[in-house]
Design an enzyme around this catalytic site. Structure first.
Site, PDB file in Angstrom:
ATOM      1  N   HIS A   1      60.758  56.830  47.261  1.00  8.51           N
ATOM      2  CA  HIS A   1      60.474  57.277  45.898  1.00  8.51           C
ATOM      3  C   HIS A   1      61.697  57.878  45.225  1.00  8.51           C
ATOM      4  O   HIS A   1      61.575  58.639  44.260  1.00  8.51           O
ATOM      5  CB  HIS A   1      59.307  58.271  45.898  1.00  8.51           C
ATOM      6  CG  HIS A   1      58.016  57.651  46.358  1.00  8.51           C
ATOM      7  ND1 HIS A   1      56.921  58.390  46.759  1.00  8.51           N
ATOM      8  CD2 HIS A   1      57.660  56.350  46.474  1.00  8.51           C
ATOM      9  CE1 HIS A   1      55.936  57.563  47.105  1.00  8.51           C
ATOM     10  NE2 HIS A   1      56.370  56.328  46.942  1.00  8.51           N
TER      11      HIS A   1
ATOM     12  N   GLN B   1      58.637  59.534  51.536  1.00  5.96           N
ATOM     13  CA  GLN B   1      58.117  59.566  50.172  1.00  5.96           C
ATOM     14  C   GLN B   1      58.717  60.725  49.387  1.00  5.96           C
ATOM     15  O   GLN B   1      58.551  60.807  48.174  1.00  5.96           O
ATOM     16  CB  GLN B   1      56.594  59.729  50.194  1.00  5.96           C
ATOM     17  CG  GLN B   1      55.834  58.546  50.745  1.00  5.96           C
ATOM     18  CD  GLN B   1      54.348  58.830  50.812  1.00  5.96           C
ATOM     19  OE1 GLN B   1      53.883  59.579  51.655  1.00  5.96           O
ATOM     20  NE2 GLN B   1      53.584  58.245  49.899  1.00  5.96           N
TER      21      GLN B   1
ATOM     22  N   ASP C   1      63.157  65.414  47.963  1.00  8.45           N
ATOM     23  CA  ASP C   1      63.867  66.689  48.070  1.00  8.45           C
ATOM     24  C   ASP C   1      65.186  66.609  48.834  1.00  8.45           C
ATOM     25  O   ASP C   1      65.982  67.550  48.828  1.00  8.45           O
ATOM     26  CB  ASP C   1      62.967  67.744  48.721  1.00  8.45           C
ATOM     27  CG  ASP C   1      62.325  67.265  50.021  1.00  8.45           C
ATOM     28  OD1 ASP C   1      63.027  66.647  50.839  1.00  8.45           O
ATOM     29  OD2 ASP C   1      61.113  67.498  50.216  1.00  8.45           O
TER      30      ASP C   1
ATOM     31  N   CYS D   1      70.919  57.631  33.024  1.00  3.77           N
ATOM     32  CA  CYS D   1      70.377  57.594  31.668  1.00  3.77           C
ATOM     33  C   CYS D   1      69.105  56.743  31.653  1.00  3.77           C
ATOM     34  O   CYS D   1      69.058  55.671  32.264  1.00  3.77           O
ATOM     35  CB  CYS D   1      71.397  57.006  30.707  1.00  3.77           C
ATOM     36  SG  CYS D   1      70.766  56.808  29.001  1.00  3.77           S
TER      37      CYS D   1
END
Length: 331
Positions: free
Chosen positions: A190, A170, A173, A198
């Site tokens: 995620h 999830q 990082d 964009c």
């Protein structure tokens, strides 16, 4: 005097409109969350009944053979030593807290405030991209020197020993990749802060530019609209890769390891129910969550193991039982 007096009167409606939109976004998110929660409960109750019926169909010997009566970390280690295991790992924010990255839902986490929760929606980002970027720079910028944890390095050990089926994380990082987990063994449920696009035309953008700015939001070189990191906002679907791989991965899974997650965010938390009923499930976490809230009273009492504490401590304990030194990797 007249000119000076007209400025607040003209500015005030615009400011109120922005506040109103922010409030409407938060209200809509909360209503959406509550509606999904009720639906999920109904579906969950039905699924629980079906699983209970299937568990009852298992023989006593089938249940016993899962952990051979040893529902503990030692039982998990013994299972791993049998060989031929295919381990699927589910990771939450708790595995990165020892690296200095705050837990999303903790007291200092991004989601601990209404502003933080609102910023992590597509509507919140659209309303104020600069506020989102300010928040993400402050909490989990990839430009900070953050090292993988003991738990992240353990994933690489599993891979190099030929035991890792897949890691579903999830977290955004990128510490799994930094620890050496190959991209083909990783599903970033995620998204990731390591890339950007964009928000309007979808053109690829430089994520590092957004994190290196002191203030404001980066703009697309193609159309001039705000750039966003490649993460999944609250109201967005998970990546296609998640849906493409989860069925086969959980079918092949012979050991499910869950670490550092509250198991409250779906569809990620639903992965827990997709493995075989003869697959043991281990949760390493600061507190019990999901079906591990009552592991002895549930239908899965023969296969669920709960280890309470810091993720790195639990993983280190398991590694010692396996005879693997902390961070050891087989070449």
């Amino acid at each position: 005097m007249n000119g000076a007096a007209s400025t607040p009167a003209e500015a005030s409606p615009g400011w109120c409109e922005v506040c109103l939109k922010d409030m409407q976004t938060l209200v809509a998110l909360e209503e959406h969350r509550r509606g999904k929660k009720h639906l999920r409960k109904a579906v969950g109750d039905r699924k629980a009944r079906l699983i209970h019926e299937r568990v009852q169909a298992l023989s006593e010997s089938e249940r016993h053979n899962v952990l051979r009566g040893e529902r503990s970390l030692l039982g998990i280690a013994t299972r791993l030593r049998r060989g031929g295991q295919r381990v699927v790992v589910l990771l939450g924010a708790g595995v990165s807290t020892s690296a200095g990255i705050p837990d999303y839902r903790g007291g200092s986490g991004v989601y601990s405030t209404a502003a933080g929760r609102g910023a992590f929606s597509s509507g919140g980002f659209k309303a104020d991209p600069a506020a989102f970027w300010a928040l993400i720079r402050q909490t989990c910028s990839p430009l900070r020197r953050v090292e993988p944890t003991v738990t992240h390095r353990f994933l690489t050990t599993l891979h190099r020993r030929g035991l890792l089926q897949r890691v579903y994380t999830q977290n955004v990082d990128g510490l799994e990749r930094a620890a050496g987990v190959p991209d083909d063994k990783l599903v970033c449920c995620h998204g990731s802060l390591g890339s950007a696009r964009c928000s309007s035309c979808g053109a690829a953008a430089d994520a590092a530019e957004g994190f290196s700015m002191r203030a404001g939001a980066p703009c697309c070189v193609a159309c001039g609209q705000a750039v966003r990191p490649d993460i999944v906002f609250f109201d967005e679907p998970l990546p296609q890769r998640f849906h493409e791989l989860k069925g086969a991965d959980l079918a092949a899974c012979t050991l499910l390891v869950v670490a550092g997650t509250s198991l409250s965010v779906y569809p990620f938390a639903g992965l827990l129910d997709e493995c075989s009923l003869t697959t043991p499930r281990l949760l390493i976490n600061r507190e019990a969550s999901g079906p591990f809230l009552r592991p002895d009273a549930a239908a899965h009492a023969y296969r669920d193991v709960l280890w309470l504490g810091e993720c790195d401590a639990g993983v280190s304990c398991l590694a010692r039982m396996l005879g693997w030194e902390e961070g050891a990797e087989e070449e």
